[in-house]
Design an enzyme around this catalytic site. Structure first.
Site, mmCIF file in Angstrom:
data_model
loop_
_atom_site.group_PDB
_atom_site.id
_atom_site.type_symbol
_atom_site.label_atom_id
_atom_site.label_comp_id
_atom_site.label_asym_id
_atom_site.label_seq_id
_atom_site.Cartn_x
_atom_site.Cartn_y
_atom_site.Cartn_z
ATOM 1 N N HIS A 160 96.897 57.401 73.156
ATOM 2 C CA HIS A 160 95.688 57.808 73.869
ATOM 3 C C HIS A 160 94.787 56.602 74.122
ATOM 4 O O HIS A 160 94.245 56.427 75.224
ATOM 5 C CB HIS A 160 94.944 58.877 73.056
ATOM 6 C CG HIS A 160 93.827 59.523 73.783
ATOM 7 N ND1 HIS A 160 92.525 59.479 73.346
ATOM 8 C CD2 HIS A 160 93.809 60.240 74.935
ATOM 9 C CE1 HIS A 160 91.756 60.143 74.190
ATOM 10 N NE2 HIS A 160 92.500 60.609 75.154
ATOM 11 N N HIS A 173 94.075 54.739 78.071
ATOM 12 C CA HIS A 173 92.746 54.482 78.621
ATOM 13 C C HIS A 173 92.493 52.985 78.793
ATOM 14 O O HIS A 173 91.619 52.590 79.574
ATOM 15 C CB HIS A 173 91.670 55.110 77.742
ATOM 16 C CG HIS A 173 91.549 56.599 77.930
ATOM 17 N ND1 HIS A 173 90.845 57.152 78.969
ATOM 18 C CD2 HIS A 173 92.052 57.643 77.224
ATOM 19 C CE1 HIS A 173 90.914 58.469 78.901
ATOM 20 N NE2 HIS A 173 91.634 58.799 77.859
ATOM 21 N N GLU A 196 87.104 63.801 85.248
ATOM 22 C CA GLU A 196 87.049 62.911 84.073
ATOM 23 C C GLU A 196 85.640 62.449 83.710
ATOM 24 O O GLU A 196 85.298 62.562 82.529
ATOM 25 C CB GLU A 196 87.952 61.689 84.300
ATOM 26 C CG GLU A 196 87.991 60.806 83.064
ATOM 27 C CD GLU A 196 88.784 59.525 83.289
ATOM 28 O OE1 GLU A 196 88.979 58.791 82.309
ATOM 29 O OE2 GLU A 196 89.200 59.258 84.412
#
Length: 686
Positions: free
Chosen positions: A210, A214, A351
């Site tokens: 994760h 990003h 987002e």
């Protein structure tokens, strides 16, 4: 000449140790101008140099250049505070810092600017911005990016282990040090039902995935950094697949599907007590008690001000865009949310990233949802408490509420997907291609088809480089994680055409039954189909035998890259590691199953390459292209023209009641039943 790899790895590691302390196991020293030292150390410049720079192998002279103004970053995030990519002010400061690093004319100048910034900025902010810049500069391709586990191990392990590591490293000589064991379950007792999923939520590899996703796809920064091919769609698909995997894993543990956190005014029954600390200030991540309510955030000091009404208004506006099929941009232009580009626009909108069509109108739904949950314990900063784990992208997946929030986010995307008609026969078929047989088999002689095995595995990693002011050299820990026995897909395909044909093999696995043993309706199973692999094949006329190993998956990266130590690595292609660390951990490829064995539906499809191609050839075995399903390809188009998740991203006709019904009309598809058996034993990695 000192390599760029040595320079920047030295600057990235142990971010709270001053830059003048030797790095890389005490072998690298940065010879910085006295003006680069902070106020505390500047009067001691010469004595510090004599003390720390005399017995090192490598001295790196740092250029004395005009120092940049970094007040924007210092004011946004305290040096010893918490940095969050979900915080708009933090993210914007990171974007400006990335731009500063990218604007330096050469690596030596970048090294000088970074050396000056390092001791004046928040550690995770500095590490994030410099890592993103290194990934996107054409002249730093030889720089491997250390994983967040190497730099901040406190985010991933029981904090009681850290003093044991320091003691072992301080007292015991390098060759005699023993590995410290990280307990498997330390955040709750078995009385807490959600603890059955702790091994999955708190898995180090899952959380590193994760974080690194990003890092590869930052939401803020120069346009050349943020605007990657199908970035918004990848945000949707990576998280959609995470939710599919999590739900299926819950069934293996006797737990129901995730309930979406759609109503922000209802209490949240799940609690979470993370029991991890921030090395920046030695403060624990706050806990969330049971049945807490969300409230408006008024964190003035953190520049996090958002109300529940804001969240509801943004949701309504996003729904209006989805239902009308049209979004608005800041200049009043209408953007069609069509099948080809709509999900990409929607991903950036929800987002939100810097590519959102109109952030003032559609808001910051996903990110502020993380913030509201992260500050639920102290919404107005009355108690001076920092954010909880769900406010940090390195730790967010540890918390059960992460999945409740992302189930709601995924339901928003599903609302968009339901606008489109089911795929047609022309879109699903591949003329003259027939799958005759499909099975999986363990990679050992004499095993039966369609039986897969999972078990616990104990592995070892070196966390010595993450101990600020700690001992030099290696300090090892052992941890236990789920693992599966290696297996292979065996597919027999007939090409009835007179010439060779190309196709894309797409392999998925899905649950047959829920936690109660009831058959799952296909309308739900479709959303829980887990992509296992996707690859291109050349089919000769007649019979073709395809064998594909599980470790070749287009979704995963191997253990060695997930937990790789940059300093100690001797892997080939080090210069490409900057993109390599993005991918789902291989040890989590398939569901755990149960001790008595659980039956799953496995599906294979060979789609028509003419409809799949983006007219871009690539070798998945070169330059870390092996996890392209989740991470795309660096500086290239996403290597599949189809919608991500095809063919299960759209609803089907009402007459389709099962996976077999879905596949039956098409010779280029096949299904098989696979049994996954979990053995509750621990096997050490050899």
């Amino acid at each position: 000449m000192v390599s760029n790899s040595t320079k920047f790895h030295g600057l990235l590691q142990r971010p709270y140790e001053p830059v003048f302390l030797p790095k890389s196991g005490g072998q690298v020293y940065f010879d910085v101008p006295d003006s680069y030292l902070t106020d505390r150390y500047r009067p001691l410049g010469q004595s510090l140099q004599n003390r720390f720079g005399s017995n090192v192998q490598t001295r790196i002279p740092v250029q004395n250049i005009p120092t940049p103004d970094i007040g924007f970053a210092q004011s946004a995030v305290d040096r010893r505070g918490g940095f969050s990519v979900f915080n708009t002010a933090h993210r914007q400061a990171a974007g400006r810092l990335i731009e500063l690093f990218l604007s330096q004319s050469n690596p030596d100048q970048l090294c000088a600017v970074a050396a000056f910034c390092r001791d004046r900025l928040n550690g995770p902010l500095f590490q994030y911005a410099l890592s993103v810049a290194l990934q996107h500069r054409p002249d730093t391709t030889d720089v491997p990016i250390p994983s967040f586990l190497e730099l901040f191990p406190d985010r991933f392990i029981d904090p009681t282990v850290i003093p044991q590591m320091q003691e072992e490293g301080r007292i015991i000589n390098q060759g005699d040090r023993m590995a410290i064991d990280i307990p498997m379950n330390y955040t709750a007792s078995e009385r807490e039902r959600e603890q059955r999923m702790a091994y999955w939520r708190e898995d180090i590899g899952v959380n590193l995935h994760h974080w690194h996703w990003h890092l590869v796809y930052p939401a803020e920064g120069p346009d050349t950094v943020v605007r990657k091919d199908r970035r918004g769609e990848l945000f949707y698909y990576m998280h959609q697949q995470t939710m599919a995997r999590y739900n299926v894993e819950r069934f293996s543990n006797g737990l129901p599907r995730v309930a979406a956190l759609a109503n922000l005014r209802e209490p949240i029954p799940e609690a979470y007590h993370p029991k991890i600390t921030r090395s920046s200030n030695n403060r624990s991540y706050p806990a969330r008690g049971k049945h807490q309510y969300l409230t408006d955030l008024n964190r003035v000091e953190d520049q996090v001000i958002v109300t529940i009404v804001d969240m509801e208004m943004w949701t309504t506006r996003i729904f209006e865009a989805i239902d009308s099929g049209v979004a608005r941009s800041t200049n009043g232009q209408q953007i069609q949310l069509d099948n080809k580009n709509g999900i990409d626009v929607l991903g950036n909108m929800v987002e939100n990233s810097a590519l959102s069509p109109d952030v003032n109108y559609y808001g910051r739904l996903h990110n502020e949802g993380h913030n509201m949950l992260a500050y639920i314990h102290d919404p107005d900063n009355s108690f001076l408490e920092g954010f909880g784990v769900v406010g940090d992208n390195t730790t967010a997946m540890r918390d059960p509420v992460f999945y409740r929030w992302h189930q709601h986010v995924d339901d928003i995307f599903e609302r968009h997907k339901r606008r489109f008609k089911p795929y047609t026969k022309a879109e699903l078929a591949h003329p003259d291609v027939e799958v005759d047989e499909f099975a999986v088999q363990l990679n050992r002689a004499g095993t039966k088809n369609n039986i897969l095995l999972t078990f616990w595995q104990r592995s070892q990693i070196d966390l010595g480089t993450g101990l600020d002011f700690g001992p030099e050299g290696n300090v090892f820990v052992t941890f236990t994680h789920i693992q599966h026995a290696p297996f292979s897909y065996r597919i027999k395909v007939k090409n009835e055409a007179s010439g060779a044909k190309r196709g894309t093999v797409r392999i998925f696995i899905g649950p047959k039954v829920d936690e109660t043993g009831r058959t799952i309706a296909f309308r739900d199973q479709r959303r829980w189909m887990i992509e296992l692999d996707k690859f291109t094949v050349n089919l000769n006329p007649g019979d073709n035998n395809i064998v594909r190993r599980s470790e070749q998956s287009s979704v995963t990266i191997p253990y060695e890259r997930t937990f790789r130590n940059v300093l100690a690595s001797s892997q080939p292609n080090n210069d490409q590691f900057r993109f390599c660390n993005c991918g789902w951990p291989a040890h989590m490829l398939i569901p755990k199953g149960t001790t008595q064995g659980t039956s799953y539906d496995m599906f294979v499809m060979i789609s028509n390459f003419a409809d799949d191609t983006v007219n871009q050839e690539f070798d998945e075995n070169v330059n870390c292209n092996d996890a392209h399903s989740f991470c795309g390809l660096r500086d290239r188009l996403y290597p599949d023209a189809r919608n991500m998740g095809f063919p299960f991203d759209r609803a089907t006709a009402s007459s389709v009641n099962s996976l077999k019904d879905f596949a039956k009309p098409y010779k280029n598809m096949a299904t098989t039943s696979v049994d996954i058996r979990f053995t509750n034993t621990v096997i050490s990695r050899v």
